[in-house]
Write a protein that holds these residues in place. Structure first.
Motif, mmCIF file in Angstrom:
data_model
loop_
_atom_site.group_PDB
_atom_site.id
_atom_site.type_symbol
_atom_site.label_atom_id
_atom_site.label_comp_id
_atom_site.label_asym_id
_atom_site.label_seq_id
_atom_site.Cartn_x
_atom_site.Cartn_y
_atom_site.Cartn_z
ATOM 1 N N GLU A 137 0.820 -1.208 0.000
ATOM 2 C CA GLU A 137 0.000 0.000 0.000
ATOM 3 C C GLU A 137 0.857 1.262 0.000
ATOM 4 O OE1 GLU A 137 -0.267 -1.814 4.237
ATOM 5 O OE2 GLU A 137 -0.055 -2.486 2.145
ATOM 6 N N ASP A 138 2.015 1.215 0.689
ATOM 7 C CA ASP A 138 2.926 2.355 0.667
ATOM 8 C C ASP A 138 3.515 2.547 -0.722
ATOM 9 O OD1 ASP A 138 2.522 2.953 3.332
ATOM 10 O OD2 ASP A 138 4.267 1.826 4.032
ATOM 11 N N ARG A 141 0.914 4.081 -3.081
ATOM 12 C CA ARG A 141 0.628 5.480 -2.740
ATOM 13 C C ARG A 141 1.791 6.396 -3.097
ATOM 14 N NH1 ARG A 141 2.314 8.020 1.598
ATOM 15 N NH2 ARG A 141 2.801 6.059 2.670
ATOM 16 N N SER A 145 2.059 9.264 -6.028
ATOM 17 C CA SER A 145 2.331 10.660 -5.658
ATOM 18 C C SER A 145 3.576 11.181 -6.363
ATOM 19 C CB SER A 145 2.509 10.769 -4.143
ATOM 20 O OG SER A 145 1.323 10.411 -3.457
#
Length: 252
Positions: A137-138, A141, A145
């Motif tokens: 998930e990191d 994300r 970004s």
């Protein structure tokens, strides 16, 4: 293999990570693999084979991984080249690409600061975020970004973003293995049979150049299929790639 053995000369192009050797823990890991070094030394000594390493790593890192004299080494997807006689060639002027990278690097560094499992690599001609050891998930994300931030800064027309699983790189469009192979082929001449082994989408870009000149390609690993990559053969892993090369040498 029979096709290769029938030709008097072979220009052999090899990716390093994931093709000749297993992936290193980080891009800064430059401990030579003794089996790979021994194999490349034998290739260099063969009168019928002209080997070249073509890597996305910086040339200095490739030289540390491959301490073999007398062979072509190319880093940064072929932007940096060391010829068999030790001459260094840079196909792009570094000062032309640094302004955008110098703006981007602190922005990307800020995004990964304090988030476990990320590594920011400044290659000189490009910059990459590695998220191999980050939580899924990191990774999703932060990489999303990072892409958005680069686009907001305004990506120059002569740059592109290279996205792969757990990886994002901002690099000049000239930094690609297709053009790198074309450059090396022009340096060597076109009479030899061209043979290329690689494992990812950057190598698949080079397959088109190899096929255009009547050469053969091999896909290592299972990240892509031989059908979608248009590879002429597939090998399961770097150990299988090394075995095939040893078999070629012994047959010669």
């Amino acid at each position: 293999l029979r096709t290769v053995l029938a030709r008097p000369e072979v220009s052999l192009f090899l990716d390093y990570d994931g093709t000749l050797a297993e992936f290193a823990p980080t891009p800064e890991h430059v401990e030579p693999d003794h089996e790979v070094v021994e194999l490349l030394t034998r290739l260099t000594a063969s009168p019928r084979i002209s080997p070249a390493i073509l890597s996305g790593r910086r040339l200095t890192a490739v030289e540390a991984l491959v301490p073999v004299d007398g062979m072509t080494l190319a880093g940064s997807y072929g932007i940096e080249v060391r010829t068999p006689d030790g001459v260094r060639i840079e196909r792009l002027r570094r000062k032309e690409v640094r302004p955008f990278l110098e703006t981007l690097i602190p922005k990307w560094r800020g995004l990964i600061e304090g988030v476990p499992g990320f590594f920011l690599e400044d290659k000189g001609w490009s910059v990459a975020i590695h998220a191999r050891f980050a939580r899924a998930e990191d990774a999703d994300r932060v990489l999303a970004s990072s892409r958005g931030l680069a686009e907001a800064l305004g990506i120059p027309a002569d740059f592109r973003l290279l996205r792969n699983e757990r990886f994002l790189e901002a690099a000049p469009r000239a930094a690609n293995k297709r053009d790198g192979v074309e450059f090396l082929l022009r340096q060597r001449g076109m009479s030899a049979l061209s043979l290329y082994f690689g494992d990812d989408d950057k190598d698949i870009e080079a397959f088109d150049a190899i096929h255009r000149h009547g050469g053969l390609t091999g896909l290592v690993g299972d990240r892509y299929s031989a059908e979608t990559s248009r590879a002429d053969c597939s090998l399961s892993d770097p150990a299988s790639g090394r075995y095939w090369i040893r078999l070629m040498l012994e047959s010669l």
